[in-house]
Design a protein around this motif. Structure first.
Motif, PDB file in Angstrom:
ATOM      1  N   ASP A  36      20.212  48.430  14.637  1.00 26.04           N
ATOM      2  CA  ASP A  36      19.194  47.413  14.890  1.00 26.04           C
ATOM      3  C   ASP A  36      17.996  47.721  14.008  1.00 26.04           C
ATOM      4  O   ASP A  36      17.230  48.643  14.274  1.00 26.04           O
ATOM      5  N   LEU A  37      17.853  46.934  12.922  1.00 31.64           N
ATOM      6  CA  LEU A  37      16.764  47.151  11.983  1.00 31.64           C
ATOM      7  C   LEU A  37      15.732  46.031  12.056  1.00 31.64           C
ATOM      8  O   LEU A  37      14.944  45.839  11.135  1.00 31.64           O
ATOM      9  N   ASP A  38      15.746  45.302  13.156  1.00 30.64           N
ATOM     10  CA  ASP A  38      14.788  44.222  13.390  1.00 30.64           C
ATOM     11  C   ASP A  38      13.822  44.646  14.493  1.00 30.64           C
ATOM     12  O   ASP A  38      14.262  44.924  15.620  1.00 30.64           O
ATOM     13  N   PRO A  39      12.526  44.723  14.217  1.00 28.79           N
ATOM     14  CA  PRO A  39      11.561  45.153  15.236  1.00 28.79           C
ATOM     15  C   PRO A  39      11.580  44.316  16.516  1.00 28.79           C
ATOM     16  O   PRO A  39      11.069  44.775  17.547  1.00 28.79           O
ATOM     17  N   GLN A  40      12.158  43.117  16.464  1.00 28.22           N
ATOM     18  CA  GLN A  40      12.267  42.328  17.686  1.00 28.22           C
ATOM     19  C   GLN A  40      13.236  42.966  18.683  1.00 28.22           C
ATOM     20  O   GLN A  40      13.168  42.691  19.876  1.00 28.22           O
ATOM     21  N   ILE A  72      21.548  57.502  18.756  1.00 27.48           N
ATOM     22  CA  ILE A  72      22.710  56.617  18.923  1.00 27.48           C
ATOM     23  C   ILE A  72      23.161  56.558  20.374  1.00 27.48           C
ATOM     24  O   ILE A  72      23.243  57.575  21.069  1.00 27.48           O
ATOM     25  N   ILE A  73      23.471  55.343  20.822  1.00 25.32           N
ATOM     26  CA  ILE A  73      23.946  55.096  22.188  1.00 25.32           C
ATOM     27  C   ILE A  73      25.349  54.490  22.115  1.00 25.32           C
ATOM     28  O   ILE A  73      25.598  53.593  21.309  1.00 25.32           O
ATOM     29  N   GLU A  74      26.249  54.962  22.948  1.00 25.57           N
ATOM     30  CA  GLU A  74      27.599  54.404  23.005  1.00 25.57           C
ATOM     31  C   GLU A  74      27.683  53.356  24.115  1.00 25.57           C
ATOM     32  O   GLU A  74      27.272  53.605  25.250  1.00 25.57           O
ATOM     33  N   THR A  75      28.182  52.182  23.791  1.00 31.03           N
ATOM     34  CA  THR A  75      28.328  51.110  24.780  1.00 31.03           C
ATOM     35  C   THR A  75      29.662  51.236  25.499  1.00 31.03           C
ATOM     36  O   THR A  75      30.542  51.999  25.088  1.00 31.03           O
ATOM     37  N   GLU A  76      29.814  50.459  26.549  1.00 29.65           N
ATOM     38  CA  GLU A  76      31.039  50.507  27.340  1.00 29.65           C
ATOM     39  C   GLU A  76      32.270  50.101  26.543  1.00 29.65           C
ATOM     40  O   GLU A  76      33.377  50.561  26.829  1.00 29.65           O
ATOM     41  N   LEU A  82      22.474  52.027  17.160  1.00 29.27           N
ATOM     42  CA  LEU A  82      21.218  52.690  16.829  1.00 29.27           C
ATOM     43  C   LEU A  82      20.131  51.712  17.246  1.00 29.27           C
ATOM     44  O   LEU A  82      19.880  50.719  16.563  1.00 29.27           O
ATOM     45  N   PRO A  83      19.481  51.935  18.393  1.00 30.26           N
ATOM     46  CA  PRO A  83      18.585  50.935  18.981  1.00 30.26           C
ATOM     47  C   PRO A  83      17.202  50.923  18.351  1.00 30.26           C
ATOM     48  O   PRO A  83      16.839  51.820  17.580  1.00 30.26           O
ATOM     49  N   THR A  84      16.428  49.927  18.713  1.00 27.77           N
ATOM     50  CA  THR A  84      15.048  49.874  18.244  1.00 27.77           C
ATOM     51  C   THR A  84      14.186  49.092  19.215  1.00 27.77           C
ATOM     52  O   THR A  84      14.684  48.434  20.141  1.00 27.77           O
ATOM     53  N   ASP A  85      12.889  49.156  18.975  1.00 28.85           N
ATOM     54  CA  ASP A  85      11.925  48.315  19.685  1.00 28.85           C
ATOM     55  C   ASP A  85      10.813  47.972  18.703  1.00 28.85           C
ATOM     56  O   ASP A  85      10.938  48.193  17.493  1.00 28.85           O
ATOM     57  N   SER A  86       9.732  47.424  19.192  1.00 26.87           N
ATOM     58  CA  SER A  86       8.678  46.915  18.312  1.00 26.87           C
ATOM     59  C   SER A  86       7.994  47.994  17.487  1.00 26.87           C
ATOM     60  O   SER A  86       7.316  47.685  16.495  1.00 26.87           O
TER      61      SER A  86
END
Length: 258
Positions: A36-40, A72-76, A82-86
């Protein structure tokens, strides 16, 4: 390791929806990471991940405070995120004076080359430093385009920019193709698709993704579309893209066939 950037300078064209769908399908048979390379942070939220305060993510990777393995987070369903936030929005300014600012992501992803078969990068809706990092790191770029006339106007410029990036920063970068999205059974959609093929006959134009509320519903519950819906019309266009990304991939697993 194949790295594919999903990029477009326009918002609301289905970049995140496509990344979720493609990542979910790839993870059925291969190791796959979605960045996730988008700050949204829509990709992160689309998999039901709520970033906690001070949780590390793409910002820490892009500012070289962490290696990409750490957040890094593994989903079900087996897809890694690779997560992100603002906070990621600050990264562009913080690395803007770095002589290697266009290659931060490329360098950071090198440590994952033996861990993943595929990496998908969900880019922000602009051609800023984050998107340039994604294109400098990628082997290929997929361009989602909404089936509206105004969406066609910027394609020539985008293709020129991709060509410039190939010459300047990444000789191996190729255009995987254009993915029409939000297609409806209307005269406008048919004309847009005809014009798209006419103007860009040298480019691969994938089968259009139909417009459906089920994509939003799937994101709401944090699932790729093939986990949420049995509607083959919604899934098949992404399967075709998968075969272009990973030609060795077999047909859709039987459990997802009607």
């Amino acid at each position: 390791m194949a790295i594919v950037a999903i990029a477009s300078p326009k918002g609301g064209v289905g970049k995140t929806t496509s990344t979720i769908a493609l990542g979910g399908l790839l993870a059925q048979s291969q190791s796959c990471l979605a960045v996730d390379l988008d700050p949204q942070g829509n990709l992160t939220m689309g998999f039901g991940i709520d970033m906690e305060k001070d949780q590390i993510g793409s910002y820490d990777v892009m500012t070289r405070q962490e290696t990409p393995e750490e957040p890094i987070i593994e989903t079900e369903m087996g897809l890694h995120i690779l997560p992100t936030d603002s906070t990621l929005a600050r990264a562009e300014n913080e690395i803007s004076e770095d002589p290697k600012r266009f290659f931060v992501l490329k360098e950071q992803l090198k440590s994952l080359q033996n861990r993943y078969t595929n990496i998908l990068i969900d880019c922000p809706p602009n051609m800023g430093l984050l998107t340039l990092n994604a294109l400098a790191a990628a082997d290929a770029v997929l361009v989602p385009v909404q089936c509206q006339y105004y969406s066609l106007r910027g394609l020539d410029r985008l293709f020129d920019e991709i060509s410039d990036i190939r010459k300047t920063y990444n000789l191996r970068l190729r255009l995987l193709g254009v993915l029409p999205t939000m297609a409806e059974n209307t005269l406008m959609t048919r004309r847009v698709l005809e014009e798209l093929k006419k103007r860009h006959h040298q480019v691969t134009i994938f089968k259009p993704v139909p417009k459906s509320i089920q994509f939003a519903e799937a994101s709401f519950v944090g699932q790729p579309i093939h986990h949420f819906s049995r509607n083959r019309k919604l899934i098949e266009p992404y399967e075709r893209v998968i075969r272009a990304i990973a030609p060795q991939t077999q047909n859709t697993p039987k459990e997802y066939l009607l």
